[in-house]
Every structure is written in structure tokens, then in C-alpha cells.
Design a protein around this motif. Structure first.
Motif, PDB file in Angstrom:
ATOM      1  N   GLY A  35       0.815  -1.204   0.000  1.00 44.31           N
ATOM      2  CA  GLY A  35       0.000   0.000   0.000  1.00 44.31           C
ATOM      3  C   GLY A  35       0.846   1.250   0.000  1.00 44.31           C
ATOM      4  O   GLY A  35       2.018   1.237   0.400  1.00 44.31           O
ATOM      5  N   ASP A  36       0.251   2.375  -0.415  1.00 44.84           N
ATOM      6  CA  ASP A  36       1.021   3.609  -0.557  1.00 44.84           C
ATOM      7  C   ASP A  36       0.113   4.818  -0.342  1.00 44.84           C
ATOM      8  O   ASP A  36      -1.104   4.694  -0.163  1.00 44.84           O
ATOM      9  CB  ASP A  36       1.703   3.666  -1.926  1.00 44.84           C
ATOM     10  N   LEU A  37       0.731   5.999  -0.364  1.00 42.19           N
ATOM     11  CA  LEU A  37      -0.009   7.225  -0.079  1.00 42.19           C
ATOM     12  C   LEU A  37      -1.035   7.540  -1.152  1.00 42.19           C
ATOM     13  O   LEU A  37      -2.145   7.994  -0.856  1.00 42.19           O
ATOM     14  CB  LEU A  37       0.971   8.392   0.077  1.00 42.19           C
ATOM     15  N   HIS A  61       8.007   6.749   6.741  1.00 42.99           N
ATOM     16  CA  HIS A  61       9.357   7.262   6.556  1.00 42.99           C
ATOM     17  C   HIS A  61      10.268   6.191   5.948  1.00 42.99           C
ATOM     18  O   HIS A  61       9.980   4.991   6.019  1.00 42.99           O
ATOM     19  CB  HIS A  61       9.935   7.698   7.904  1.00 42.99           C
ATOM     20  N   PRO A  62      11.399   6.598   5.383  1.00 45.21           N
ATOM     21  CA  PRO A  62      12.388   5.616   4.936  1.00 45.21           C
ATOM     22  C   PRO A  62      12.779   4.681   6.076  1.00 45.21           C
ATOM     23  O   PRO A  62      12.976   5.116   7.219  1.00 45.21           O
ATOM     24  CB  PRO A  62      13.568   6.492   4.496  1.00 45.21           C
ATOM     25  N   GLN A  76      12.661  12.812   8.074  1.00 43.23           N
ATOM     26  CA  GLN A  76      12.139  13.928   7.296  1.00 43.23           C
ATOM     27  C   GLN A  76      12.044  13.617   5.807  1.00 43.23           C
ATOM     28  O   GLN A  76      12.347  14.451   4.953  1.00 43.23           O
ATOM     29  CB  GLN A  76      13.001  15.175   7.560  1.00 43.23           C
ATOM     30  N   ASP A  77      11.573  12.417   5.522  1.00 42.26           N
ATOM     31  CA  ASP A  77      11.343  12.042   4.128  1.00 42.26           C
ATOM     32  C   ASP A  77      10.293  10.936   4.105  1.00 42.26           C
ATOM     33  O   ASP A  77       9.846  10.451   5.154  1.00 42.26           O
ATOM     34  CB  ASP A  77      12.648  11.584   3.473  1.00 42.26           C
ATOM     35  N   THR A  84       6.336   9.837  -2.275  1.00 40.88           N
ATOM     36  CA  THR A  84       7.271  10.945  -2.151  1.00 40.88           C
ATOM     37  C   THR A  84       6.690  11.987  -1.196  1.00 40.88           C
ATOM     38  O   THR A  84       5.513  11.919  -0.812  1.00 40.88           O
ATOM     39  CB  THR A  84       7.516  11.614  -3.506  1.00 40.88           C
ATOM     40  N   LEU A  85       7.499  12.967  -0.844  1.00 44.25           N
ATOM     41  CA  LEU A  85       6.980  14.077  -0.049  1.00 44.25           C
ATOM     42  C   LEU A  85       5.866  14.818  -0.783  1.00 44.25           C
ATOM     43  O   LEU A  85       4.912  15.302  -0.167  1.00 44.25           O
ATOM     44  CB  LEU A  85       8.114  15.044   0.316  1.00 44.25           C
TER      45      LEU A  85
END
Length: 577
Positions: A35-37, A61-62, A76-77, A84-85
Motif C-alpha cells: 500500500g502507498d499514499l 518514513h524511509p 524527514q522524508d 514521495t513528499l
């Protein structure tokens, strides 16, 4: 309507319902099986229909994903697995565009061992540039480093085995209360706290609305790091008295609030996950005058069906124990602080299989009952993805079906001790965190509409019958029952503000209580039959002419002084004071 309107601006979350998304298992937009954003954005209509107010996003986050993202290598990524951001910013814009808020997971008891902070701490051995950012200790006096028993103390990791790993480059051990790839940060070092605060401000500047703080009550350790008591049958000591709500925890949380939360122009939500926290401690953490947290996640009620062997030593739940526990928290935080209300999250087995009845005859009914009981308590309810469908535990056939590090470590440890394989698997099937992590069941197609690729963990085969598409079309479904409960919280002041009074505390099958709100002149009665047989109960007087607000079965019988509830029947009634 924006959440800051229609209620006290400094406590909007008291009238809100939070929905937790475990992104890895929610919706896959690019067919890689994870799953993803973007998948969250594409399924946003589901959340809008449900009516929730806040999304809590588990870590994106990574990470090396040793613990499925709770081992962060860059705060912070966004991990490329999830996007992605820019994808995150689009999600945040969509959340705010629907009048909702978004809460991020904050995992700062530990980092990944691949985080640059730990790399700098380890590089150069004892002269590492950030050596004191983590907890390093030499071997016990007189012991050869790296040999059994040479660890600085006898603490056991929450994920089995020693809580210490030896690093040959520096000749010392580092502490990890969880996986060896999750070294604990040293919060005694003010530079660590300042770095955490700067990172939090970075996300707040981006627009997030608060933080769910992972195992935050473990960040303060007794600097002496003394040995813990060794339970019977264990090879390791229990270190928790030295770090659960440790000596400086209130100082650290007050500092976070003062330096990060209070200066933010928006009223944020902060909730601290706190294993082992007591009611008395929670009163301190959530007392508004102390300015630490808005609420805590406590674990007392989800430990009631565990035997002396721990999480995977499964015991039947006694309803009287559940009522006593939840009632104690309702009373304990009734005049100071605030409760979080939950059955499920990414770490808990599915509640309909655990406290309900997931057989075909009673699954939907018991899922609705559990929802009714929870949402009518005083506090902020949390819905974990799929809970609103009545998703159940998965039929894991063998250890090869599991993915969770806690489950795999437990299996390896118990197998080495000669425990019967089927006995180990029985505990894992009941309690493994993987039960919460099977993919969201969107429809009856292959892989439940979660992905067109191969899912990272198998979909529960019952998705052909239990899925969002089918339930949306059925007005009597579990989904629509959750939707009605959420709407009731938004419109009925007694649900949010009413006091709590438990009825029949010693009854082994009936869960009953009242919620009374003097300001609105309203009292609610909640009745729930936790069992598969009819139940006749004696009710207090004055409820015969009350209004039925919500019920998990159609056409509930009018209340009488001696009232019969059908199996797994629950309903809520309202009367004017």
C-alpha cells in the motif's frame, strides 16, 4: 464543518473519531503489492462516507522495514515504497480539503540502526561523533565482550532475546528494547531531545495536526540500568521497572509540549502510546494543567486474555474483568484528563475474533455490539482500518504465512525450547500482529481490490463475503453501523460529555452502563449481551418510554422492567432528565 467549530477550540478532539491507516496494507496504487499514499488518496471516499474526523497515519518514513516501518532511518522524508513528499503533501491537502485532520506517528524511543545518527554514533567506535546519542555500555566486569552473559545487564528485548547487541568495532554493547535493528536513543542527552523537537516542528510547519507518540513512556531510563527480576522459566530479566514511566518522563513530555506543541498556532492532538501505564500515572500525563499530553493509549484491557506466559499464552476473556478495567479508566480519568478508546490497532489481533464471535451466525452482530460498547464510553474512539467492516483474524496455515518480527522471533525461540509446533502456531494465530496487517478488504475480487500485484502478506480468504463494496450496499451492514455511531457522537452531547456509571458489574454476560449529561438534560442507557444465548435482565425504572437511538439488530423490543436481549444484541436508549 471544520472541527475547530461547534465545540471548545482547545478540545476539538473530544468530539472526534480517529481512523488509523496502516499504509502498507490499506491500498496499493502501483501494483507492487504494498500500500502507498496515493492508494489512500484514491480510497478517500470510503473515509468520508464513514464520517471520521482524524486520520492517524502509521510510519511512512524511509526504513529497512525490520519492524515494518517502526525502525526509521530518516525522519524527514517518505519511503519510496509509499511515495514521495509531494505525494504526502497531496494527501494532507486532501485531508484538510475534506475538513479532516492528520496525525503522524512519532517513533523516537529508537531509530533504525541505519539512521545517520546511529551510523555516526557507531563509526569510530567509542569516539563516534554522536556516541552519546544512543545507550552504549561495556561488558560486565571480568567478562569477555561478546560472550553469553557479558551483556551490561540481563534485560530482555520485547521481541525476544537480549536487549543488548555487541558491536565489535567499538567494543561495546548498545541497548535496544525492541529489535537489534532498533537502537534506543539516549534522551538524557539534550542534543537528542533538541533534534527530535526540530524534526517535529518540521512536520508541523508542513501542516500535520498532531502526533501519536510510539512507546513514548519508555524514553526515560534509569541511568544505572540495573538488572531486572528474572521470571520463572525465563533466561532474561524484566527491565521494565527501570524504563516504563522512567525517572524523567514527565520532564521530557513537558519539554516537548513547551518547545513544540504550545508554540504551534493550531490546536494539535497528542496521544502517547504507553505500555504499562497506570490510571494514576495517566491522570498526570493527561491533566491539562500539566501540559504534557491530551490522552494516552493504555494496554490494560488488551492484556486481560493473556496467561502467565505472556501475549501468546491465550486465555478466555472474562467479561467482568473487561468491565472492571474499562470502568476503572472511565472513573479514574472522569474528572481529570481524557481516555482514548480502542479495540484494534496495528499491534492487536482483530477484536471480533478475540472478544466477539467471528462465526458466520454472529460475526456481524458481535462486531456491531463491540463498536456500540466502545463508542458509547467517554473518550476519543479510534477505528483501525477494516474494523468498520468486522474484519477477522486470518487462517494462517504455517509459520511461512507470517511476516511480523515479533511472531517470527517467538516461533524461533519456542521451537528451540522444544515446544510443540501446533501449540506455537495456535498462539500466533490468535494473537500475532499479522492478524491486523492483512490487506484491507475492498471488494470480492482477487486480492480484495487491495492490489493488482502480489500482496506482501496474503489477503484473508473471507474477503469474498466481507468487503467494503458489499457493505456499502447493505444498509444493515457493520460499516453503516459504525457510520451511525460516529454520527451519534457528533450530535449527542451525552456521548461526549456525559458521566459514566456502570450497571451490573458482576454479571458475566451483560455489559450495561449509563451516560448522563446534566447540561443537556439527557441520559443514555447502553445494553449489550456478550453471548450467544438470550439474556433477560432487570432494568432500573424509568426507561420504558425511552427513545431507541441505535441498535445492532432491527426492531429491538421496547424496554420493559424485565427485558430480554437476543444473542449479541446491543442498543442505546435516550431519556430526558
Amino acid at each position: 464543518m471544520p472541527l475547530d467549530e461547534g465545540g471548545p477550540a482547545d478540545s476539538w478532539w473530544s468530539e472526534a473519531v480517529v481512523y488509523q491507516i496502516y499504509p502498507r496494507s490499506f491500498a496499493d496504487s502501483n501494483a507492487d503489492g504494498i500500500g502507498d499514499l496515493q492508494g489512500v488518496v484514491e480510497r478517500f471516499d470510503h473515509l468520508s462516507r464513514l464520517g471520521v474526523d482524524v486520520l492517524w497515519l502509521s510510519p511512512v518514513h524511509p526504513s529497512p522495514h525490520d519492524d515494518n516501518g517502526y525502525d526509521i532511518s530518516d525522519y524527514q522524508d517518505i519511503d519510496p515504497l509509499f511515495g514521495t513528499l509531494a505525494d504526502f503533501d497531496r494527501l494532507l491537502e486532501a485531508v484538510h480539503g475534506r475538513g479532516m485532520k492528520l496525525v503522524m506517528d512519532l517513533v523516537v524511543n529508537h531509530t533504525s540502526d541505519e539512521h545517520p545518527w546511529f551510523t555516526a554514533s557507531r563509526d569510530g567506535g567509542r569516539k563516534g561523533s554522536r556516541r552519546d546519542w544512543y545507550i552504549w555500555r561495556p561488558a560486565r566486569d571480568g567478562m569477555e565482550p561478546g560472550t553469553p552473559g557479558a551483556e551490561p545487564n540481563n534485560w530482555e528485548s520485547w521481541f525476544s532475546g537480549s536487549a543488548w547487541t555487541y558491536d565489535e568495532a567499538g567494543g561495546e554493547y548498545y541497548l535496544h528494547t525492541f529489535s537489534r535493528k532498533q537502537p534506543d536513543l539516549n534522551w538524557e542527552n539534550p542534543e537528542v531531545r533538541q533534534a527530535v523537537q526540530a524534526m517535529m516542528r518540521w512536520w508541523l510547519d508542513r501542516g500535520v495536526d498532531g502526533f501519536r507518540m510510539d512507546v513514548i513512556n519508555l524514553v526515560s531510563k534509569d541511568p544505572a540500568l540495573p538488572d531486572g527480576h528474572v521470571p520463572e522459566g525465563s533466561s532474561y530479566g524484566d527491565g521494565s521497572p527501570s524504563y516504563v514511566c522512567g525517572p524523567r518522563i514527565h520532564e521530557y513530555l513537558a519539554e516537548l509540549h513547551r518547545e513544540v506543541i504550545a508554540p504551534c498556532p493550531r490546536r494539535l492532538l497528542t496521544v502517547g502510546e504507553m505500555p504499562g501505564v497506570t490510571v494514576e500515572e495517566a491522570r498526570l500525563f493527561t491533566d491539562p494543567a500539566r501540559r504534557e499530553l491530551d490522552m494516552v493509549f493504555q494496554f490494560e484491557h488488551v492484556g486481560l486474555d493473556q496467561g502467565p506466559g505472556g501475549k501468546f499464552d491465550v486465555r478466555p476473556l472474562r467479561l467482568t474483568d473487561l468491565k472492571a478495567s474499562l470502568g476503572r479508566w472511565q472513573t479514574g480519568l472522569g474528572d481529570t484528563g481524557w481516555n482514548s478508546l480502542y479495540w484494534n490497532n496495528h499491534d492487536q489481533a482483530r477484536v471480533v475474533s478475540r472478544f466477539g464471535d467471528d462465526s458466520p451466525a454472529h460475526r456481524d452482530r458481535s462486531a456491531k455490539l463491540l463498536a456500540t460498547v466502545l463508542h458509547l464510553h467517554r473518550g476519543t474512539p479510534y477505528v483501525y482500518q477494516g474494523e468498520e467492516l468486522g474484519m477477522a483474524n486470518a487462517p494462517f496455515a504455517s509459520i511461512e504465512d507470517f511476516r511480523d518480527i515479533e511472531s517470527l522471533n517467538h516461533h524461533r525461540e519456542r521451537t528451540a525450547l522444544g515446544v510443540d509446533e501446533e501449540q506455537i502456531l495456535a498462539g500466533l494465530r490468535d494473537r500475532s500482529r499479522d492478524n491486523a496487517r492483512t490487506p484491507m478488504q475492498w471488494d470480492a475480487t482477487r486480492h480484495a481490490g487491495f492490489t493488482t500485484g502480489t500482496p506482501w502478506i496474503a489477503v484473508n480468504p473471507d474477503h469474498v463475503h466481507v468487503n467494503a463494496e458489499a457493505q456499502l450496499a447493505d444498509p444493515d451492514s457493520v460499516f453503516h453501523h459504525y457510520r451511525r455511531l460516529i454520527a451519534l457522537r457528533h450530535t449527542e452531547p451525552a456521548v461526549t460529555h456525559g458521566d459514566f456509571h456502570l450497571l451490573h458489574p458482576d454479571h458475566e454476560q451483560l455489559y450495561a452502563f449509563t451516560r448522563r449529561d446534566i447540561a443537556s438534560g439527557t441520559e443514555l442507557l447502553v445494553l449489550a449481551n456478550f453471548g450467544g444465548t438470550d439474556l433477560t435482565v432487570e432494568l432500573p425504572g424509568g426507561w420504558e418510554d425511552s427513545e431507541t437511538l441505535i441498535a445492532d439488530l432491527p426492531a429491538p423490543a421496547p424496554l420493559t422492567a424485565s427485558h430480554t436481549l437476543r444473542p449479541w444484541e446491543a442498543h442505546v436508549h435516550r431519556r430526558t432528565l
